[in-house]
Write a protein that holds these residues in place. Structure first.
Motif, short mmCIF file in Angstrom:
data_model
loop_
_atom_site.label_atom_id
_atom_site.label_comp_id
_atom_site.label_asym_id
_atom_site.label_seq_id
_atom_site.Cartn_x
_atom_site.Cartn_y
_atom_site.Cartn_z
N ALA A 129 -4.43 -17.76 3.24
CA ALA A 129 -3.42 -17.08 3.76
C ALA A 129 -3.38 -15.62 3.14
O ALA A 129 -2.89 -14.80 3.65
N TYR A 130 -4.00 -15.28 1.98
CA TYR A 130 -3.93 -14.09 1.30
C TYR A 130 -4.84 -12.98 2.42
O TYR A 130 -4.41 -12.04 2.66
N THR A 131 -6.01 -13.48 2.71
CA THR A 131 -6.90 -12.82 3.52
C THR A 131 -6.37 -12.40 4.86
O THR A 131 -6.19 -11.25 5.37
N HIS A 132 -5.51 -13.51 5.48
CA HIS A 132 -4.80 -13.16 6.70
C HIS A 132 -3.74 -12.22 6.63
O HIS A 132 -3.45 -11.26 7.51
N SER A 133 -3.00 -12.34 5.54
CA SER A 133 -1.75 -11.52 5.30
C SER A 133 -1.73 -10.10 4.53
O SER A 133 -1.07 -9.34 5.08
N PHE A 134 -2.72 -9.92 3.64
CA PHE A 134 -2.88 -8.77 2.77
C PHE A 134 -3.97 -8.15 2.92
O PHE A 134 -4.22 -6.85 2.74
N LEU A 135 -5.18 -8.83 3.25
CA LEU A 135 -6.49 -7.66 3.32
C LEU A 135 -6.53 -6.82 4.28
O LEU A 135 -6.89 -5.64 4.00
N GLN A 136 -5.95 -6.94 5.61
CA GLN A 136 -5.98 -5.59 6.18
C GLN A 136 -5.27 -4.54 5.88
O GLN A 136 -5.65 -3.32 6.30
N VAL A 137 -3.90 -5.03 5.07
CA VAL A 137 -3.09 -3.91 4.49
C VAL A 137 -4.06 -3.01 3.39
O VAL A 137 -3.79 -1.85 3.67
N ILE A 138 -4.64 -3.77 2.59
CA ILE A 138 -5.35 -3.19 1.70
C ILE A 138 -6.50 -2.37 2.22
O ILE A 138 -6.94 -1.13 1.87
N LEU A 139 -7.23 -2.94 3.10
CA LEU A 139 -8.38 -2.19 3.90
C LEU A 139 -7.86 -0.91 4.73
O LEU A 139 -8.25 0.23 4.73
N LEU A 140 -6.69 -0.87 5.07
CA LEU A 140 -6.06 0.08 6.20
C LEU A 140 -5.64 1.42 5.22
O LEU A 140 -5.95 2.66 5.48
N HIS A 141 -5.47 1.30 3.74
CA HIS A 141 -5.07 2.24 2.94
C HIS A 141 -5.81 2.70 2.08
O HIS A 141 -5.53 3.30 1.03
N LEU A 142 -7.36 2.43 2.12
CA LEU A 142 -8.40 2.61 1.14
C LEU A 142 -8.81 4.25 1.40
O LEU A 142 -9.06 4.85 0.30
N GLU A 143 -8.51 4.88 2.42
CA GLU A 143 -8.66 6.16 2.72
C GLU A 143 -7.69 6.94 2.57
O GLU A 143 -7.31 8.16 3.28
N HIS A 144 -6.62 6.57 1.87
CA HIS A 144 -5.27 7.38 1.68
C HIS A 144 -5.55 9.07 1.31
O HIS A 144 -6.66 9.17 0.53
N ARG A 145 -4.86 9.76 1.84
CA ARG A 145 -5.21 11.40 1.42
C ARG A 145 -4.97 11.60 0.01
O ARG A 145 -5.74 12.62 -0.75
N ASP A 146 -4.13 10.86 -0.77
CA ASP A 146 -4.13 10.92 -2.36
C ASP A 146 -5.04 10.24 -2.92
O ASP A 146 -5.24 8.99 -2.74
N THR A 147 -5.77 10.83 -3.80
CA THR A 147 -6.99 10.12 -4.62
C THR A 147 -6.56 9.17 -5.45
O THR A 147 -7.01 8.02 -5.51
N GLY A 148 -5.46 9.16 -6.06
CA GLY A 148 -4.77 8.11 -7.06
C GLY A 148 -4.39 6.92 -6.31
O GLY A 148 -4.54 5.84 -6.55
N VAL A 149 -3.74 7.17 -4.95
CA VAL A 149 -3.53 6.06 -4.20
C VAL A 149 -4.73 5.29 -3.77
O VAL A 149 -4.78 3.85 -3.69
N SER A 150 -5.74 6.16 -3.22
CA SER A 150 -6.81 5.45 -2.67
C SER A 150 -7.50 4.71 -3.84
O SER A 150 -7.99 3.63 -3.41
N ASN A 151 -7.65 5.26 -5.07
CA ASN A 151 -8.39 4.34 -6.17
C ASN A 151 -7.61 3.15 -6.67
O ASN A 151 -8.27 2.04 -6.77
N ALA A 152 -6.26 3.18 -6.43
CA ALA A 152 -5.61 2.13 -6.74
C ALA A 152 -5.80 0.92 -5.50
O ALA A 152 -5.80 -0.16 -5.93
N TRP A 153 -5.65 1.29 -4.42
CA TRP A 153 -6.26 0.18 -3.44
C TRP A 153 -7.55 -0.20 -3.40
O TRP A 153 -7.79 -1.68 -3.33
N LEU A 154 -8.44 0.71 -4.02
CA LEU A 154 -9.77 0.28 -4.17
C LEU A 154 -9.77 -0.67 -5.20
O LEU A 154 -10.61 -1.77 -5.09
N GLU A 155 -9.00 -0.66 -6.30
CA GLU A 155 -9.47 -1.41 -7.43
C GLU A 155 -8.68 -2.99 -6.91
O GLU A 155 -9.32 -3.96 -7.55
N THR A 156 -7.77 -3.01 -6.34
CA THR A 156 -7.41 -4.19 -5.76
C THR A 156 -8.26 -4.61 -4.80
O THR A 156 -8.39 -5.96 -4.91
N LEU A 157 -8.91 -4.01 -3.84
CA LEU A 157 -9.93 -4.87 -2.96
C LEU A 157 -11.27 -5.35 -4.04
O LEU A 157 -11.64 -6.40 -3.57
N LEU A 158 -11.60 -4.44 -4.89
CA LEU A 158 -12.75 -4.89 -5.87
C LEU A 158 -12.28 -6.25 -6.25
O LEU A 158 -13.09 -7.07 -6.38
#
Length: 836
Positions: A129-158
């Protein structure tokens, strides 16, 4: 709520009024911007939410029509909603969260990354359920223009990668990486790909890694941007641990060799650090033929390169020497040791010729880097002792250790103080070599250094006392004359500072002193100081800082402290300093404080000595009666009733040997302190160790040297006025301690036997300062035949002798009286005229 202070307690002096006006002006200044920021009625209306809405409905409403701050609050509360109602949260709230994140600001993005990670850690939904509901949202924001935001989403993905199944990782993450790692993508995208590859390596088999992951790794190691090459180089450590030794030697090692020669200094540094961390994977041949030449070249060029490389090299030097220890030739061993010594003094020999206010900024920055290098050398000092062998410490490293302990910069001395215990353990029987450095750090002007040293002070002192050469007396701790002055000076310096935690820690560590120094040194050098601290810092400050403060929990801590004081100190000490402040808390406005005091009342009552403390008993009874009559809290009243049943029952007050021993020691310390002060005033210098030892020997006069027939000193109208001279004070002090240590303990076993015969032995005499009151048999004929005029007229056959003074107290033995009677006779004293 506490009642306001009465008007009589308020100070209306001119100075106080001016102070009140200044406070009011400050409050006015502070209040002005608050008034300007008040919301208008329209804004309040927009922020108002119907209270009848459920949590899910409120969240949906705020995410749809609320302001950004309200939406951020909902996203922060998302883990709670998932625990409370996961189905409705996923169905109704999460779609609104996705919509809000498309246009969200930095704060909402960071909050969402943290909330998504919290939901994963809470396991409130299944992985599917987590993969279906949350994973795509995480991958979508990995390349956010703000470096701090991108690193935060990357830590969640790792963190998500750790729990995702292999097939999901392949389809959702690994396959998209093939395109994300291409040169056509942005630098941010390629940097993210490097970190994801380092995490994915441990999730697949060797065949998949070799076919699908390693080509991407090689491509990123040869990227045109040095940032990407450096990032991928640092991930090679994780990749090497995932692919095994063979693939590491054939694929990773060649890449590291090439990257160690890179034109970018950050890339070379990353390659060097990765090589050091992977030393355990490579065999002896790889270390000697490939890695050692690279390390030598790196060290030789480090002084010509950027100082940041020197910082990294100095930090990893201990691990490097340990990993290459078996392959060094004697010449290489010596060269590395000399290189380390050079780093330990880097920047200390340079003279820039500028005054402190005229140092150029670049020179200041360089000096900061040099300080970091010396600090790292201090951190690696235990490893270097192993490198040279502890047996060679004095010849090879002692001078370097001396320099680090005397370094002009506090961070360096602080680090070597942290390592001092490890150094002591490694030296073992040679620990006596660093006695002087221990004294140096104890006397350091910086309390930070002292604080770092005392963390392991008991272990260090124990090693100092037992680790030296047992056959050589000069190497023992007792031969270090500067240790005790250094310890006492450190305590006084900590006490005079505002860092009370350091002072508290040091006092706690002094509990180890009985194991490392003699009892005489503790008695004369530390005990008086500890008692002074208790008298000056504890007694009055406890009352002022706990009882008189408005916060009730401070008064609760005061009662806790009182309980410990009752157990540790004598009854008279508690009654003198803490009895009245404690029972005054029966009037405390907080019921919990009164309740805690009621539980403590029996122990407080046990400190009283009747009849001497009869006035305190009356005050205690008055406070309890007021509680019984006026207490409104039912719980407190119930405790008071239960306690009062047994509180004032008449019972036999047992003589407390232990308490009187405590009281005697306290009075003895005070008199010793007074003698010391008089000595300093007369001579202008403190009492020397020899005088202390002489005084200690004098106080241990054996009982056999005392006269056999010692009269009982009975204070009263006929008592002699005591002399105030210093010699009489000393003699009283000596007699008091010698009686306690010799005569009293010889008769301790006969106390109960004497007490059982008290009905036939007549009067009882209490020996003050010797512990419990002992019942003494007055059988000496010489005492019975004295002139009756020497006895005060107020004496009657039923009068009990009062306590003797602590200076002249003694214990009488029937054997020493010269009487041959086998049965003790009752001594009767009658007021009568003596026959001519």
């Amino acid at each position: 709520m506490h009642p306001p202070p009465p008007a009589a307690a308020m100070d209306f002096s001119q100075n106080s009024l001016f102070g009140y006006m200044e406070d009011l002006q400050e409050l006015t200044i502070i209040e002005r911007p608050v008034r300007r920021s008040l919301k208008t009625p329209e804004e309040i209306e927009r922020l108002t939410v119907d209270e009848d809405l459920s949590d899910i409905e409120r969240a949906v409403y705020l995410l749809s029509a609320g302001q950004d701050i309200q939406g951020t609050s909902v996203i922060a509360n998302l883990p709670f909603l998932m625990r409370q109602n996961p189905t409705e949260t996923l169905r109704r709230v999460l779609p609104k969260v996705r919509e809000a994140l498309h246009v969200a600001g930095v704060e909402m993005q960071l909050t969402a990354a943290v909330s998504f990670l919290t939901i994963l850690q809470d396991e409130s939904v299944s992985i599917h359920a987590y993969t279906h509901s949350f994973l795509q949202v995480i991958l979508l924001h990995l390349e956010h223009r703000d470096t701090g935001v991108s690193n935060a989403w990357l830590e969640t993905l790792l963190s998500v990668i750790e729990v995702l199944p292999k097939e999901t990782l392949r389809h959702e993450i690994l396959n998209p990486l093939v395109s994300k790692a291409q040169l056509s993508q942005t630098v941010q995208s390629r940097l993210v790909s490097c970190k994801i590859l380092g995490k994915l390596t441990n999730k697949f088999d060797a065949h998949t890694i070799k076919r699908e992951i390693l080509p991407l790794v090689k491509s990123l190691c040869q990227d045109v941007e040095y940032e990407v090459r450096s990032c991928m180089c640092r991930q090679l450590e994780n990749i090497a641990q995932g692919i095994g030794t063979e693939l590491t030697k054939s694929v990773v090692l060649p890449e590291l060799i090439e990257l160690s020669r890179d034109e970018g200094s950050s890339v070379r540094l990353a390659a060097f650090e990765t090589l050091v961390n992977l030393l355990d994977i490579f065999d002896t041949d790889d270390r000697s033929q490939t890695i050692l030449p690279l390390v030598k070249s790196f060290c030789e060029k480090s002084f010509k390169a950027d100082e940041s490389i020197l910082i990294s090299l100095s930090f990893h030097l201990g691990k490097l020497c340990h990993g290459l220890y078996g392959i060094f030739t004697p010449d290489q061993h010596l060269r590395f040791l000399e290189f380390y010594k050079k780093l330990c003094t880097l920047g200390l020999q340079q003279e820039n010729g500028h005054s402190e206010n005229q140092i150029p900024p670049q020179i200041l920055e360089q000096e900061k880097k040099y300080i970091s290098v010396r600090k790292n050398c201090a951190y690696n000092f235990p490893a270097m002792i192993v490198f040279v062998d502890p047996k060679n410490f004095h010849l090879e490293l002692y001078s370097t250790f001396f320099c680090l302990c005397h370094d002009p910069e506090v961070p360096v001395r602080y680090t070597i103080a942290i390592c001092f215990y490890e150094v002591s353990k490694l030296l073992n029987s040679g620990v006596y070599l660093i006695h002087k450095e221990l004294i140096t750090l104890l006397q350091d002007e910086s309390l930070e250094v002292l604080d770092a040293l005392i963390d392991h002070l008991p272990e260090i002192l124990e090693l100092m006392s037992t680790g030296g050469e047992s056959s050589v007396q000069e190497n023992k701790l007792s031969s270090l004359p500067d240790l005790i002055p250094a310890l006492t000076a450190a305590e006084q310096r900590a006490a005079a500072s505002l860092k009370w935690r350091t002072h508290e820690k040091l006092l706690q560590k002094y509990a180890c002193l009985p194991h490392v120094i003699s009892s005489d040194q503790i008695y004369y050098r530390f005990l008086q100081r500890m008692f002074t601290i208790m008298m000056t810092n504890v007694s009055s400050k406890l009352v002022m800082n706990f009882v008189c403060l408005i916060f009730y929990w401070n008064r609760l801590r005061f009662l806790d402290t009182c309980e410990f004081i009752i157990e540790i100190f004598s009854k008279s000490f508690f009654c003198k300093y803490f009895f009245l402040p404690a029972i005054e808390l029966t009037h405390d406005p907080v019921a919990n404080v009164r309740m805690k005091l009621c539980y403590l009342l029996p122990k407080v009552k046990s400190t009283l000595k009747i009849p001497a403390d009869k006035h305190l008993l009356q005050q205690l009874e008055m406070c309890v009666r007021k509680l019984l009559c006026q207490e409104k809290d039912k719980d407190v009243l119930a405790i008071v009733k239960r306690v009062s049943i047994t509180l004032f029952q008449k019972k036999f007050y047992e003589k407390d040997l232990l308490d009187q021993e405590k009281e005697r020691e306290e009075l003895l310390l005070l008199e010793m302190e007074q003698l010391e002060k008089e000595k300093q005033q007369n001579d202008g210098r403190p009492m020397s160790d020899k005088m202390y030892e002489k005084k200690r020997r004098d106080t241990k006069t054996p009982t056999q040297s005392l006269p056999k027939n010692i009269p009982i000193s009975v204070p009263g109208p006929s008592s002699v006025t005591p002399s105030t001279s210093k010699e009489i004070k000393k003699s009283k002090l000596i007699r008091s301690q010698s009686f306690n240590n010799q005569a009293f303990h010889a008769k301790y076993g006969n106390l109960e036997k004497c007490a059982s015969k008290s009905s036939t032995t007549g009067y009882t005499a209490s020996v003050s300062g010797l512990g419990k009151t002992s019942v003494l048999s007055l059988t000496d004929d010489s005492f019975r035949t004295r002139n009756a005029s020497s006895v005060p007229p107020s004496f009657s056959p039923n009068t009990t002798l009062p306590s003797t003074s602590r200076g002249t107290g003694n214990s009488l033995d029937p054997k020493s009286s010269g009487s041959k009677d086998t049965q003790p006779r009752k001594a009767t004293l009658k007021s009568r005229k003596s026959n001519p």
